[in-house]
Scaffold this motif. Structure first.
Motif, PDB file in Angstrom:
ATOM      1  N   LEU A  21       2.351   4.810  10.643  1.00 55.75           N
ATOM      2  CA  LEU A  21       1.040   4.388  10.156  1.00 55.75           C
ATOM      3  C   LEU A  21       0.904   4.681   8.666  1.00 55.75           C
ATOM      4  N   ARG A  22       1.349   5.863   8.271  1.00 53.51           N
ATOM      5  CA  ARG A  22       1.255   6.233   6.864  1.00 53.51           C
ATOM      6  C   ARG A  22       2.120   5.299   6.010  1.00 53.51           C
ATOM      7  N   ALA A  23       3.325   4.964   6.499  1.00 60.06           N
ATOM      8  CA  ALA A  23       4.200   4.040   5.776  1.00 60.06           C
ATOM      9  C   ALA A  23       3.556   2.662   5.658  1.00 60.06           C
ATOM     10  N   ALA A  24       2.881   2.218   6.728  1.00 63.66           N
ATOM     11  CA  ALA A  24       2.219   0.912   6.699  1.00 63.66           C
ATOM     12  C   ALA A  24       1.087   0.904   5.678  1.00 63.66           C
ATOM     13  N   VAL A  25       0.302   1.979   5.651  1.00 64.99           N
ATOM     14  CA  VAL A  25      -0.800   2.069   4.691  1.00 64.99           C
ATOM     15  C   VAL A  25      -0.267   2.060   3.267  1.00 64.99           C
ATOM     16  N   LEU A  26       0.777   2.841   3.020  1.00 58.55           N
ATOM     17  CA  LEU A  26       1.351   2.898   1.680  1.00 58.55           C
ATOM     18  C   LEU A  26       1.996   1.576   1.284  1.00 58.55           C
ATOM     19  N   GLY A  27       2.621   0.880   2.250  1.00 56.05           N
ATOM     20  CA  GLY A  27       3.192  -0.434   1.965  1.00 56.05           C
ATOM     21  C   GLY A  27       2.115  -1.435   1.589  1.00 56.05           C
ATOM     22  N   ALA A  28       1.008  -1.418   2.341  1.00 56.07           N
ATOM     23  CA  ALA A  28      -0.106  -2.301   2.015  1.00 56.07           C
ATOM     24  C   ALA A  28      -0.677  -1.959   0.647  1.00 56.07           C
ATOM     25  N   ASN A  29      -0.767  -0.671   0.347  1.00 60.13           N
ATOM     26  CA  ASN A  29      -1.276  -0.242  -0.955  1.00 60.13           C
ATOM     27  C   ASN A  29      -0.386  -0.756  -2.091  1.00 60.13           C
ATOM     28  N   ASP A  30       0.934  -0.679  -1.895  1.00 59.66           N
ATOM     29  CA  ASP A  30       1.861  -1.212  -2.899  1.00 59.66           C
ATOM     30  C   ASP A  30       1.653  -2.711  -3.103  1.00 59.66           C
ATOM     31  N   GLY A  31       1.446  -3.420  -1.990  1.00 61.05           N
ATOM     32  CA  GLY A  31       1.212  -4.858  -2.096  1.00 61.05           C
ATOM     33  C   GLY A  31      -0.054  -5.172  -2.857  1.00 61.05           C
ATOM     34  N   ILE A  32      -1.100  -4.398  -2.609  1.00 60.07           N
ATOM     35  CA  ILE A  32      -2.374  -4.610  -3.309  1.00 60.07           C
ATOM     36  C   ILE A  32      -2.209  -4.393  -4.806  1.00 60.07           C
ATOM     37  N   VAL A  33      -1.662  -3.234  -5.177  1.00 60.94           N
ATOM     38  CA  VAL A  33      -1.604  -2.863  -6.592  1.00 60.94           C
ATOM     39  C   VAL A  33      -0.659  -3.774  -7.373  1.00 60.94           C
ATOM     40  N   SER A  34       0.552  -4.003  -6.848  1.00 59.30           N
ATOM     41  CA  SER A  34       1.524  -4.793  -7.602  1.00 59.30           C
ATOM     42  C   SER A  34       1.070  -6.245  -7.749  1.00 59.30           C
ATOM     43  N   THR A  35       0.540  -6.827  -6.682  1.00 61.55           N
ATOM     44  CA  THR A  35       0.105  -8.223  -6.761  1.00 61.55           C
ATOM     45  C   THR A  35      -1.161  -8.358  -7.595  1.00 61.55           C
ATOM     46  N   ALA A  36      -2.055  -7.386  -7.474  1.00 61.06           N
ATOM     47  CA  ALA A  36      -3.265  -7.416  -8.301  1.00 61.06           C
ATOM     48  C   ALA A  36      -2.903  -7.333  -9.775  1.00 61.06           C
ATOM     49  N   GLY A  37      -1.995  -6.436 -10.117  1.00 59.81           N
ATOM     50  CA  GLY A  37      -1.567  -6.348 -11.511  1.00 59.81           C
ATOM     51  C   GLY A  37      -0.964  -7.644 -11.998  1.00 59.81           C
ATOM     52  N   LEU A  38      -0.189  -8.287 -11.135  1.00 57.83           N
ATOM     53  CA  LEU A  38       0.471  -9.534 -11.525  1.00 57.83           C
ATOM     54  C   LEU A  38      -0.538 -10.656 -11.758  1.00 57.83           C
ATOM     55  N   VAL A  39      -1.407 -10.906 -10.773  1.00 56.95           N
ATOM     56  CA  VAL A  39      -2.324 -12.041 -10.908  1.00 56.95           C
ATOM     57  C   VAL A  39      -3.383 -11.790 -11.975  1.00 56.95           C
ATOM     58  N   VAL A  40      -3.804 -10.547 -12.137  1.00 56.25           N
ATOM     59  CA  VAL A  40      -4.771 -10.239 -13.196  1.00 56.25           C
ATOM     60  C   VAL A  40      -4.128 -10.426 -14.562  1.00 56.25           C
ATOM     61  N   LEU A  53      -1.553 -19.129  -8.553  1.00 54.11           N
ATOM     62  CA  LEU A  53      -1.028 -19.182  -7.197  1.00 54.11           C
ATOM     63  C   LEU A  53       0.485 -19.022  -7.182  1.00 54.11           C
ATOM     64  N   THR A  54       1.155 -19.698  -8.106  1.00 53.73           N
ATOM     65  CA  THR A  54       2.615 -19.604  -8.177  1.00 53.73           C
ATOM     66  C   THR A  54       3.062 -18.178  -8.474  1.00 53.73           C
ATOM     67  N   ALA A  55       2.421 -17.560  -9.458  1.00 53.06           N
ATOM     68  CA  ALA A  55       2.780 -16.188  -9.820  1.00 53.06           C
ATOM     69  C   ALA A  55       2.495 -15.232  -8.674  1.00 53.06           C
ATOM     70  N   GLY A  56       1.345 -15.404  -8.020  1.00 60.97           N
ATOM     71  CA  GLY A  56       0.987 -14.511  -6.910  1.00 60.97           C
ATOM     72  C   GLY A  56       1.934 -14.639  -5.734  1.00 60.97           C
ATOM     73  N   LEU A  57       2.283 -15.873  -5.383  1.00 59.93           N
ATOM     74  CA  LEU A  57       3.214 -16.084  -4.267  1.00 59.93           C
ATOM     75  C   LEU A  57       4.601 -15.545  -4.601  1.00 59.93           C
ATOM     76  N   ALA A  58       5.029 -15.760  -5.827  1.00 65.66           N
ATOM     77  CA  ALA A  58       6.337 -15.236  -6.229  1.00 65.66           C
ATOM     78  C   ALA A  58       6.354 -13.718  -6.151  1.00 65.66           C
ATOM     79  N   GLY A  59       5.282 -13.092  -6.624  1.00 68.19           N
ATOM     80  CA  GLY A  59       5.201 -11.633  -6.549  1.00 68.19           C
ATOM     81  C   GLY A  59       5.139 -11.129  -5.123  1.00 68.19           C
ATOM     82  N   LEU A  60       4.400 -11.856  -4.279  1.00 60.20           N
ATOM     83  CA  LEU A  60       4.301 -11.461  -2.870  1.00 60.20           C
ATOM     84  C   LEU A  60       5.664 -11.512  -2.190  1.00 60.20           C
ATOM     85  N   LEU A  61       6.360 -12.628  -2.365  1.00 60.50           N
ATOM     86  CA  LEU A  61       7.665 -12.772  -1.710  1.00 60.50           C
ATOM     87  C   LEU A  61       8.688 -11.787  -2.256  1.00 60.50           C
TER      88      LEU A  61
END
Length: 236
Positions: A21-40, A53-61
């Motif tokens: 559970l802790r790993a899942a929370v931290l993984g989601a947190n990484d996804g939030i911060v890294s993608t937010a930084g990218l799209v912002v 959209l292109t930048a966000g999808l590329a960062g997500l994948l």
């Protein structure tokens, strides 16, 4: 003497679930911060929805696949080490059972049992399943519950993806004038939740964890937005 072993098994299973559970929370947190930084950051340079959209999808994948690959390699290494340790223990039990029994007695004595009780417990555990007894007491391993690298990889992939979708959708769905505000607001709320969740799972005070999480995410977005704005002005 089997009841303490059963309690240990339940405690170990609970600990494993909490770690996941802790790993899942931290993984989601990484996804939030890294993608937010990218799209912002991209939003600082351009307001084009397709570019965002292109930048966000590329960062997500890229991020989710990187997380999955890293977790697979890490857990595979751990699993290999566990299997090697079990193989050594199995060989030692076959070649020198008396020495292994004495070792188990010593380990149980170190845990607070008297010598007599420790020996009786060791004898009973050895009769029941010698490898399991040594794996649990000596190595802290459950032979039937070795870590699975594919499970870890998929969990990391999904956790990162779920986290990354929030800032991505918050940036591309609202009208142009509201994108930045909506994204920053959604990200900060999500960081409060993930910071609080990770602190509670780790039995730590949530206030400090939440503050660190929010400040880190806000700083990441501020820096990338500033960089994007400078690049946009420069026409790069």
């Amino acid at each position: 003497m089997t009841e303490p072993t059963s309690e240990e098994a339940r405690g170990g299973a609970l600990g494993t679930r909490l770690n996941w559970l802790r790993a899942a929370v931290l993984g989601a947190n990484d996804g939030i911060v890294s993608t937010a930084g990218l799209v912002v950051g991209v939003a600082g340079a351009t307001g084009d929805r397709s570019a965002l959209l292109t930048a966000g999808l590329a960062g997500l994948l890229a991020g989710s696949l990187s997380m999955a690959a890293g977790e697979y390699v890490s857990v595979s290494t751990q699993r290999d080490a566990e299997k090697a340790a079990l193989a050594v223990e199995r060989r030692e039990l076959s070649e020198q059972p008396e020495a292994e029994l004495a070792e188990l007695v010593g380990l149980l004595t170190d845990r607070g049992l008297s010598r007599e009780v420790a020996r009786e417990a060791a004898v009973q555990l050895t009769r029941r399943d010698a490898l399991r007894a040594h794996a649990s007491v000596e190595l802290g391993i459950d032979p039937d519950a070795l870590t699975n690298p594919w499970h870890a990889a998929w969990a990391s992939f999904l956790a990162f993806t779920v986290g990354a979708l929030l800032p991505l959708l918050a940036m591309v769905l609202p009208p142009a004038g509201a994108r930045l505000g909506v994204t920053v607001g959604c990200v900060l709320v999500a960081l409060v939740l993930t910071g609080w969740s990770s602190a509670r799972l780790g039995q730590a005070p949530p206030r400090r964890a939440v503050l660190r999480n929010v400040m880190g995410g806000a700083l990441a977005m501020a820096v990338t937005y500033g960089a994007g704005t400078l690049l946009g002005v420069a026409g790069v």
